[in-house]
Scaffold this motif. Structure first.
Motif, mmCIF file in Angstrom:
data_model
loop_
_atom_site.group_PDB
_atom_site.id
_atom_site.type_symbol
_atom_site.label_atom_id
_atom_site.label_comp_id
_atom_site.label_asym_id
_atom_site.label_seq_id
_atom_site.Cartn_x
_atom_site.Cartn_y
_atom_site.Cartn_z
ATOM 1 N N ASP A 142 0.829 -1.209 0.000
ATOM 2 C CA ASP A 142 0.000 0.000 0.000
ATOM 3 C C ASP A 142 0.867 1.264 0.000
ATOM 4 O O ASP A 142 0.358 2.353 -0.249
ATOM 5 C CB ASP A 142 -0.903 0.011 1.245
ATOM 6 N N ARG A 143 2.136 1.112 0.264
ATOM 7 C CA ARG A 143 3.047 2.267 0.315
ATOM 8 C C ARG A 143 3.551 2.670 -1.068
ATOM 9 O O ARG A 143 4.150 3.734 -1.228
ATOM 10 C CB ARG A 143 4.243 1.943 1.211
ATOM 11 N N ALA A 144 3.328 1.853 -2.098
ATOM 12 C CA ALA A 144 3.836 2.135 -3.445
ATOM 13 C C ALA A 144 3.265 3.436 -4.017
ATOM 14 O O ALA A 144 4.022 4.263 -4.532
ATOM 15 C CB ALA A 144 3.562 0.965 -4.377
ATOM 16 N N PRO A 145 1.947 3.692 -3.962
ATOM 17 C CA PRO A 145 1.435 4.960 -4.523
ATOM 18 C C PRO A 145 2.007 6.198 -3.798
ATOM 19 O O PRO A 145 2.330 7.199 -4.440
ATOM 20 C CB PRO A 145 -0.077 4.873 -4.329
ATOM 21 N N ALA A 146 2.178 6.090 -2.478
ATOM 22 C CA ALA A 146 2.737 7.217 -1.726
ATOM 23 C C ALA A 146 4.198 7.444 -2.123
ATOM 24 O O ALA A 146 4.656 8.596 -2.234
ATOM 25 C CB ALA A 146 2.627 6.963 -0.226
ATOM 26 N N ALA A 147 4.932 6.351 -2.372
ATOM 27 C CA ALA A 147 6.333 6.481 -2.782
ATOM 28 C C ALA A 147 6.440 7.131 -4.159
ATOM 29 O O ALA A 147 7.307 7.979 -4.395
ATOM 30 C CB ALA A 147 7.011 5.113 -2.779
ATOM 31 N N VAL A 148 5.545 6.773 -5.081
ATOM 32 C CA VAL A 148 5.543 7.391 -6.419
ATOM 33 C C VAL A 148 5.216 8.881 -6.294
ATOM 34 O O VAL A 148 5.838 9.723 -6.950
ATOM 35 C CB VAL A 148 4.536 6.661 -7.354
ATOM 36 N N GLU A 149 4.268 9.201 -5.436
ATOM 37 C CA GLU A 149 3.895 10.607 -5.247
ATOM 38 C C GLU A 149 5.050 11.410 -4.638
ATOM 39 O O GLU A 149 5.323 12.532 -5.061
ATOM 40 C CB GLU A 149 2.661 10.683 -4.347
ATOM 41 N N ARG A 150 5.751 10.838 -3.670
ATOM 42 C CA ARG A 150 6.901 11.530 -3.068
ATOM 43 C C ARG A 150 8.030 11.725 -4.076
ATOM 44 O O ARG A 150 8.656 12.775 -4.136
ATOM 45 C CB ARG A 150 7.408 10.754 -1.856
ATOM 46 N N LEU A 151 8.279 10.674 -4.897
ATOM 47 C CA LEU A 151 9.307 10.792 -5.936
ATOM 48 C C LEU A 151 8.932 11.888 -6.930
ATOM 49 O O LEU A 151 9.786 12.683 -7.344
ATOM 50 C CB LEU A 151 9.499 9.462 -6.667
ATOM 51 N N SER A 152 7.663 11.952 -7.276
ATOM 52 C CA SER A 152 7.197 12.988 -8.199
ATOM 53 C C SER A 152 7.442 14.379 -7.607
ATOM 54 O O SER A 152 7.921 15.284 -8.296
ATOM 55 C CB SER A 152 5.710 12.786 -8.484
ATOM 56 N N GLY A 153 7.151 14.553 -6.322
ATOM 57 C CA GLY A 153 7.373 15.846 -5.667
ATOM 58 C C GLY A 153 8.857 16.209 -5.610
ATOM 59 O O GLY A 153 9.235 17.357 -5.849
ATOM 60 N N ILE A 154 9.684 15.210 -5.315
ATOM 61 C CA ILE A 154 11.132 15.461 -5.246
ATOM 62 C C ILE A 154 11.670 15.853 -6.627
ATOM 63 O O ILE A 154 12.445 16.797 -6.761
ATOM 64 C CB ILE A 154 11.870 14.235 -4.688
ATOM 65 N N MET A 155 11.248 15.115 -7.661
ATOM 66 C CA MET A 155 11.740 15.419 -9.012
ATOM 67 C C MET A 155 11.252 16.803 -9.466
ATOM 68 O O MET A 155 11.995 17.547 -10.108
ATOM 69 C CB MET A 155 11.296 14.343 -10.004
ATOM 70 N N ARG A 156 10.023 17.155 -9.130
ATOM 71 C CA ARG A 156 9.512 18.479 -9.477
ATOM 72 C C ARG A 156 10.343 19.565 -8.774
ATOM 73 O O ARG A 156 10.699 20.573 -9.375
ATOM 74 C CB ARG A 156 8.043 18.591 -9.076
ATOM 75 N N TYR A 157 10.666 19.320 -7.507
ATOM 76 C CA TYR A 157 11.492 20.272 -6.752
ATOM 77 C C TYR A 157 12.871 20.418 -7.374
ATOM 78 O O TYR A 157 13.375 21.524 -7.550
ATOM 79 C CB TYR A 157 11.611 19.812 -5.292
ATOM 80 N N VAL A 158 13.501 19.287 -7.742
ATOM 81 C CA VAL A 158 14.840 19.332 -8.337
ATOM 82 C C VAL A 158 14.807 20.086 -9.673
ATOM 83 O O VAL A 158 15.693 20.905 -9.952
ATOM 84 C CB VAL A 158 15.393 17.906 -8.519
ATOM 85 N N ILE A 159 13.780 19.838 -10.462
ATOM 86 C CA ILE A 159 13.688 20.503 -11.768
ATOM 87 C C ILE A 159 13.450 22.009 -11.577
ATOM 88 O O ILE A 159 14.084 22.840 -12.237
ATOM 89 C CB ILE A 159 12.584 19.884 -12.634
ATOM 90 N N ASP A 160 12.570 22.354 -10.647
ATOM 91 C CA ASP A 160 12.303 23.784 -10.386
ATOM 92 C C ASP A 160 13.531 24.483 -9.834
ATOM 93 O O ASP A 160 13.859 25.591 -10.223
ATOM 94 C CB ASP A 160 11.132 23.947 -9.411
ATOM 95 N N GLU A 161 14.240 23.855 -8.897
ATOM 96 C CA GLU A 161 15.447 24.450 -8.322
ATOM 97 C C GLU A 161 16.557 24.570 -9.377
ATOM 98 O O GLU A 161 17.302 25.527 -9.399
ATOM 99 C CB GLU A 161 15.952 23.633 -7.128
ATOM 100 N N GLY A 162 16.659 23.554 -10.239
ATOM 101 C CA GLY A 162 17.667 23.589 -11.297
ATOM 102 C C GLY A 162 17.413 24.717 -12.272
ATOM 103 O O GLY A 162 18.335 25.326 -12.799
ATOM 104 N N GLY A 163 16.138 25.024 -12.517
ATOM 105 C CA GLY A 163 15.800 26.141 -13.411
ATOM 106 C C GLY A 163 16.131 27.487 -12.816
ATOM 107 O O GLY A 163 16.437 28.436 -13.513
ATOM 108 N N GLN A 164 16.082 27.590 -11.471
ATOM 109 C CA GLN A 164 16.388 28.860 -10.818
ATOM 110 C C GLN A 164 17.872 29.115 -10.720
ATOM 111 O O GLN A 164 18.304 30.247 -10.627
ATOM 112 C CB GLN A 164 15.773 28.877 -9.417
ATOM 113 N N ASP A 165 18.697 28.075 -10.707
ATOM 114 C CA ASP A 165 20.153 28.235 -10.623
ATOM 115 C C ASP A 165 20.640 28.807 -11.911
ATOM 116 O O ASP A 165 21.411 29.607 -12.111
ATOM 117 C CB ASP A 165 20.850 26.900 -10.354
#
Length: 199
Positions: free
Chosen positions: A176-199
């Motif tokens: 049951d933890r798989a959907p939450a893990a995918v959602e967390r990975l999605s949030g982390i990747m979005r953060y990395v992409i957004d932060e990379g664009g600001q640098d």
């Protein structure tokens, strides 16, 4: 913007110290009251500092980047010698235009005109040191940014690969933890992409 004003303030304070320091250490004539001699000396030093300011910023912003870095040694040394001689000539003209300085200060006038050459050399050395410091800071900043970009490029694929393997393992076990893990990975990747664009 705040850093720029603090830099302007630092330059202003540096020039104030540079102009007033000789007035504090030079001996005053005994026949003239200290306040009159100090006022006359400060006036002369303030007005004679204007060519030194021009020499400083001309050396810092023009001669060093345009002549020194391009290895135009003849032009660079011509600027150094010509600038120093021009400042000395302006100091002599200033003494001629302000005869009360000679009347008030007397023998110290020779010290002042000789001191102008020394002050020119000090101004040139300080501007060279400031230029070298600015270039060092710029190189350090570029180095840190390059290292950060390299680490991001190196860490992101490994992190993504490991996280996807963990999520794959969770889905194989129908956790049951798989959907939450995918959602967390999605949030982390979005953060990395957004932060990379600001640098």
């Amino acid at each position: 913007m705040k850093a720029r004003w603090s830099l302007y303030l630092l330059h202003f304070l540096g020039w104030a110290v540079f102009v007033t320091l000789p007035a504090m250490v030079l001996p005053r004539p005994r026949v003239i009251p200290d306040d009159v001699a100090t006022d006359t000396l400060l006036l002369f030093l303030s007005v004679s500092a204007l060519p030194l300011v021009g020499l400083f910023y001309g050396h810092l912003h023009w001669a060093l980047p345009k002549l020194y870095l391009r290895r135009n040694w003849v032009g660079y040394f011509a600027f150094l010698i010509g600038g120093t001689l021009a400042v000395m000539a302006l100091a002599v003209l200033l003494l001629w235009a302000m005869p009360w300085v000679m009347d008030t200060m007397g023998v110290q006038t020779k010290l002042l005109s000789r001191g102008t050459a020394y002050r020119s050399i000090v101004v040139l050395l300080i501007s060279f040191a400031l230029f070298a410091y600015q270039r060092w800071r710029l190189a350090e900043t570029a180095k840190v940014q390059a290292e950060l970009a390299f680490l991001k490029a190196q860490v992101n694929p490994h992190f993504l690969f490991n996280t996807l393997n963990s999520i794959y393992y969770l889905t194989l076990q129908q956790s049951d933890r798989a959907p939450a893990a995918v959602e967390r990975l999605s949030g982390i990747m979005r953060y990395v992409i957004d932060e990379g664009g600001q640098d």
